[in-house]
Design a protein around this motif. Structure first.
Motif, mmCIF file in Angstrom:
data_model
loop_
_atom_site.group_PDB
_atom_site.id
_atom_site.type_symbol
_atom_site.label_atom_id
_atom_site.label_comp_id
_atom_site.label_asym_id
_atom_site.label_seq_id
_atom_site.Cartn_x
_atom_site.Cartn_y
_atom_site.Cartn_z
ATOM 1 N N PHE B 374 4.283 -10.103 -19.900
ATOM 2 C CA PHE B 374 3.504 -8.862 -19.898
ATOM 3 C C PHE B 374 2.126 -9.096 -20.516
ATOM 4 N N PRO B 380 -3.150 -11.404 -9.732
ATOM 5 C CA PRO B 380 -3.880 -10.122 -9.692
ATOM 6 C C PRO B 380 -2.935 -8.922 -9.621
ATOM 7 N N ILE B 381 -1.802 -9.073 -8.956
ATOM 8 C CA ILE B 381 -0.874 -7.940 -8.861
ATOM 9 C C ILE B 381 -0.230 -7.652 -10.221
ATOM 10 N N GLU B 382 0.143 -8.714 -10.940
ATOM 11 C CA GLU B 382 0.703 -8.495 -12.281
ATOM 12 C C GLU B 382 -0.341 -7.822 -13.175
ATOM 13 N N LEU B 384 -2.730 -5.902 -12.164
ATOM 14 C CA LEU B 384 -2.898 -4.529 -11.678
ATOM 15 C C LEU B 384 -1.813 -3.611 -12.245
ATOM 16 N N PHE B 385 -0.556 -4.063 -12.175
ATOM 17 C CA PHE B 385 0.530 -3.247 -12.720
ATOM 18 C C PHE B 385 0.327 -3.001 -14.210
ATOM 19 N N ARG B 386 -0.097 -4.041 -14.915
ATOM 20 C CA ARG B 386 -0.279 -3.868 -16.348
ATOM 21 C C ARG B 386 -1.418 -2.890 -16.647
ATOM 22 N N LYS B 391 -2.981 2.576 -18.375
ATOM 23 C CA LYS B 391 -3.643 3.846 -18.076
ATOM 24 C C LYS B 391 -2.657 5.013 -18.235
#
Lengths: 67, 543
Positions: B374, B380-382, B384-386, B391
C-alpha cells in the motif's frame, strides 16, 4: 451534489479485500486494468441491484471528482 | 547526548585451554533475542552459554517499537518495568496526506492493562538492560563476547561448535544450538538453507536525530505520525517516532533506483531533515538505508539446531513485527525446551515451536507485505486506487481503514494447533492472556504478571479447581483453599474472562483449554498432557 457517508461494511477484512483487488490487476496493462475496473463496476451494480442505491453511489463518487 | 557504546570485555573462555563439559544449550547471538532466550531458560533453571562475535550492544537504535505483548514477556524476564520507565509510551497513530490529517487510530482504547500498546526504546537500551539482567544469573548464563561461531556440526544428540576468539579457536559441545544470529544468520548460510521471499525494490532512509525542540510541534503526547505524500518529501512516504533522550526517528521513502551509499551521506541527509524540522537545531545521531524483505525459513527446527527471531524470519519494519515477533518466539520456545531438557515432555514438543511460530511469522509477513504494497504502489493503477482511497478517506470511514501505513504488531492466536484443547469461552483457547488489574490484600498487581510463566489453572468467581500435579491454581474474585487468590477491584477481569469460567494457561501466557465452573482433575490432566505434547493424540497430530 449530495454525498452519502456510508457506514463501514468492509472492516475487518479491508486489507484482505484490497490485496485481492490489487492481485486482480496484476500483470495487466493500464488499458486492460481500466477495462477490468469498468467490468467490476458493472458486476457490482448488478450485485447491488437497487437503482436508488446505485444512483446515490454514482452521485457520491462524482462528488469527489473536482477535489 | 549520544549513547555511550562501552565495549564489553573479552574473557578467554575455558575451552581454549581444556575441553569444556557438554553444555545444555548454546545460544548464538547476543542481541535482544539471544539474551532474552538465555534469561528465559535461566529462570527455568536451564543453563546456557551465549556466544557473540561482537562486543558492543546494537549500534544505532534499530528496533525501537516494543509492543504490549513483548513488554509483558519482558516483565516476566524481569526487565519490563525498567523498559517502560525509560521508554516513550504511545498508542495513537496519525496518518497524514499532504498537509492534512486523514485518519488516526488508537491501539489500546481501554484501561486496565499494566503495559501500554507500545513503547519506543532504542535497541541499544533493550540490549543493555538484558545484559545487566543476565548478570543476575552468574551460575546459569555464560555470556561470551568476541566468540564467533565459525562452524557447527549436528551429531543428532548434540552439536559441536568451532569458535574463533582473539586468543585462538576452540570447540564446544551443546545439546541444543539456538541460532539467534539475526537476519544475516551465518548459521543459516552455513547450512545452505533457502531464504528467499519477497524483496521490495523501494529503499528507505532511516535517520535518528537528537533535538531539544520536538519535531511534533506543540503536540503534547508522543504518537506515531505517518505521511502519504508529505509536503516536505513530495510523492513519497515518511514516518516520525519519538525515542527517549530527545532522539527522533525519521523514515523517508527513497526512489527505487536511489544510491544507498550516496543517500546515507550527511550532506544529503541533513537537507532532507531540515525540510521537516525547519530551522530547529538538531544533531544527526545515526543513518541507515535499507530495502524491505519479507522472508521466512521453511522449517525453524533442523535437528538440534533451532532458529529464533530474525534468523528464521524477516519482515518489513512498518508494523513493528520483527523484534516483537522474535520475542514471541523466545516466549514460545523457552518453556518447551526446558520441559524437553528436564524430561517432562517428549522431544517432539520442540516441533510445535515451529508449527506455532511459523504460523505467527506468516501472519506478520502477510500484514507487513500488505502495508508495504500500500505504501509503495508498483503500477499506475495501484497508485490510482491509493490516491482515490486517500481522497475518500477525508469523510468516508471505510476508506480510512483502507489506508495502510502499517498494521501494528499483535500476538497471534494459536487456536487450531495441536497443543490447544478446542473449546468455547469469552477468551478462546489459543488466545494470549488479556490483562486486568488485580488486588492481593493491600498489593495492587496485574493478571498477566500473576498467571504467566508456568502452567496455571485460573478460575473466575464461583469455581472449584481440582488439584493436578505441575499446575498452579489461582482464583480471581472468589476463594478456595490451596489456591492463590486475588480480588477483581474493577470488575474488568470477570468482565473479560466471564464469571464461573476456568482456563488452563500455558507458561507463555496463551490459553490452552477452557472449562465450566467445576472441571474434573481428569479433564485438566488431559488438557495439560496435550499442551505438553505427551498424549498419544497430540503425538499423532504433531508427527
Amino acid at each position: 451534489m449530495s454525498r452519502t457517508i456510508a457506514a463501514d461494511n468492509l472492516s475487518p477484512v479491508q486489507d484482505e479485500f484490497y490485496a485481492a483487488l490489487m492481485q486482480a490487476h496484476e500483470g495487466l496493462s493500464e488499458p486492460q486494468s481500466h477495462a477490468l475496473n469498468a467490468r467490476l463496476v458493472l458486476l457490482m451494480a448488478n450485485h447491488i441491484g437497487a437503482l436508488d442505491d446505485l444512483r446515490a453511489l454514482l452521485t457520491t463518487a462524482r462528488s469527489y471528482a473536482d477535489e | 547526548m549520544a549513547y555511550d557504546y562501552t565495549p564489553f570485555p573479552f574473557v578467554a573462555p575455558p575451552g581454549l585451554s581444556a575441553p569444556e563439559p557438554r553444555h545444555k544449550v548454546a545460544i548464538v547471538g547476543a542481541g535482544p533475542i539471544g539474551l532474552a532466550m538465555a534469561i528465559d531458560l535461566a529462570q527455568r533453571g536451564v543453563p546456557s552459554v551465549v556466544l557473540d562475535d561482537n562486543n558492543v550492544v546494537s549500534v544505532g537504535s534499530r528496533a525501537i517499537c516494543w509492543a504490549k505483548r513483548t513488554l509483558e514477556i519482558f516483565d516476566r524476564l524481569g526487565v519490563g518495568e525498567r523498559m517502560l520507565e525509560k521508554g516513550v509510551t504511545w498508542k495513537v497513530g496519525r496518518n497524514f496526506h499532504g498537509h492534512d490529517e486523514v485518519y488516526s487510530f488508537d491501539l489500546l482504547p481501554e484501561d486496565g492493562h499494566k503495559y501500554p500498546a507500545f513503547i519506543n526504546l532504542q535497541q541499544y537500551y533493550v540490549e543493555q538492560y538484558l545484559v545487566e539482567r543476565v548478570q543476575d544469573f552468574p551460575d546459569l548464563i555464560d555470556l561470551r563476547f568476541k566468540n564467533a561461531v565459525i562452524k557447527h556440526e549436528d551429531y543428532g544428540d548434540h552439536v559441536v561448535l568451532t569458535i574463533d576468539t582473539p586468543k585462538g579457536n576452540y570447540h564446544l559441545e551443546a545439546e541444543y544450538y539456538l541460532a539467534c544470529d539475526g537476519a544475516n544468520s551465518a548459521t543459516r548460510t552455513r547450512m545452505g538453507l533457502d531464504f528467499t521471499g519477497q524483496t521490495f525494490q523501494e529503499q528507505f532512509l532511516i535517520a535518528d536525530i537528537e533535538m531539544e525542540q520536538s519535531p511534533f510541534g506543540d503536540h503534547p503526547v508522543p504518537e506515531r505520525w505517518f505521511w502519504f505524500d508529505p509536503p516536505f518529501h513530495p510523492g513519497k512516504s515518511a514516518l516520525l517516532h519519538a525515542q527517549p533522550d530527545n532522539i527522533y526517528r525519521i523514515d523517508l521513502q527513497l526512489d527505487v533506483d536511489a544510491d544507498g551509499r550516496a543517500e546515507s551521506d550527511p550532506d544529503r541527509v541533513i537537507p532532507r531533515i531540515k525540510a521537516i524540522v525547519g530551522d530547529k537545531p538538531f544533531r544527526l545521531d545515526w543513518v541507515s538505508v535499507y530495502k524491505f524483505r519479507c522472508i521466512k525459513l521453511d522449517r525453524f527446527v533442523h535437528g538440534r539446531v533451532i532458529f529464533v527471531g530474525d534468523s528464521a524470519h524477516v519482515v518489513s519494519p512498518f508494523g513493528a513485527r520483527g523484534g516483537n515477533g522474535g520475542i514471541q518466539d523466545v516466549d514460545n520456545l523457552g518453556w518447551k525446551l526446558a520441559a524437553v531438557l528436564d524430561g517432562t515432555a517428549p522431544a517432539k514438543l520442540i516441533d510445535t515451536y515451529h508449527d506455532e511460530r511459523s504460523h505467527g511469522s506468516a501472519e506478520n509477513i502477510l500484514n507487513s507485505s500488505r502495508s508495504t504494497n500500500f505504501m509503495t504502489p508498483k503500477t499506475p493503477i495501484e497508485a490510482l486506487f491509493r490516491a482515490e482511497a486517500l481522497k475518500l478517506a477525508k469523510d468516508q470511514p471505510f476508506a480510512r481503514r483502507l489506508l495502510n501505513s502499517g498494521r501494528l504488531s499483535l500476538p497471534c492466536s494459536l487456536a487450531g494447533f495441536a497443543l490447544q484443547t478446542p473449546g468455547t469461552a469469552p477468551v478462546l483457547p489459543g488466545a494470549p492472556l488479556l490483562d486486568a488489574p488485580l488486588r492481593d490484600g493491600n498489593r495492587d498487581t496485574w493478571l498477566v504478571a500473576e498467571l504467566q510463566g508456568r502452567f496455571t489453572l485460573v478460575g473466575f468467581d464461583a469455581v472449584t479447581l481440582p488439584q493436578v500435579d505441575g499446575v498452579d491454581r489461582v482464583v480471581i474474585g472468589g476463594a478456595q483453599d490451596g489456591c492463590r487468590r486475588f480480588e477483581d477491584p474493577t470488575g474488568l477481569a470477570l468482565g473479560r474472562y466471564g464469571a464461573a469460567r476456568v482456563y488452563l494457561i500455558r507458561p507463555d501466557g496463551h490459553i490452552c483449554a477452557a472449562f465450566g465452573p467445576a472441571p474434573s482433575a481428569a479433564e485438566i490432566a488431559a488438557a495439560l498432557a496435550r499442551a505438553k505434547g505427551t498424549t498419544a493424540a497430540t503425538e499423532r497430530a504433531i508427527a
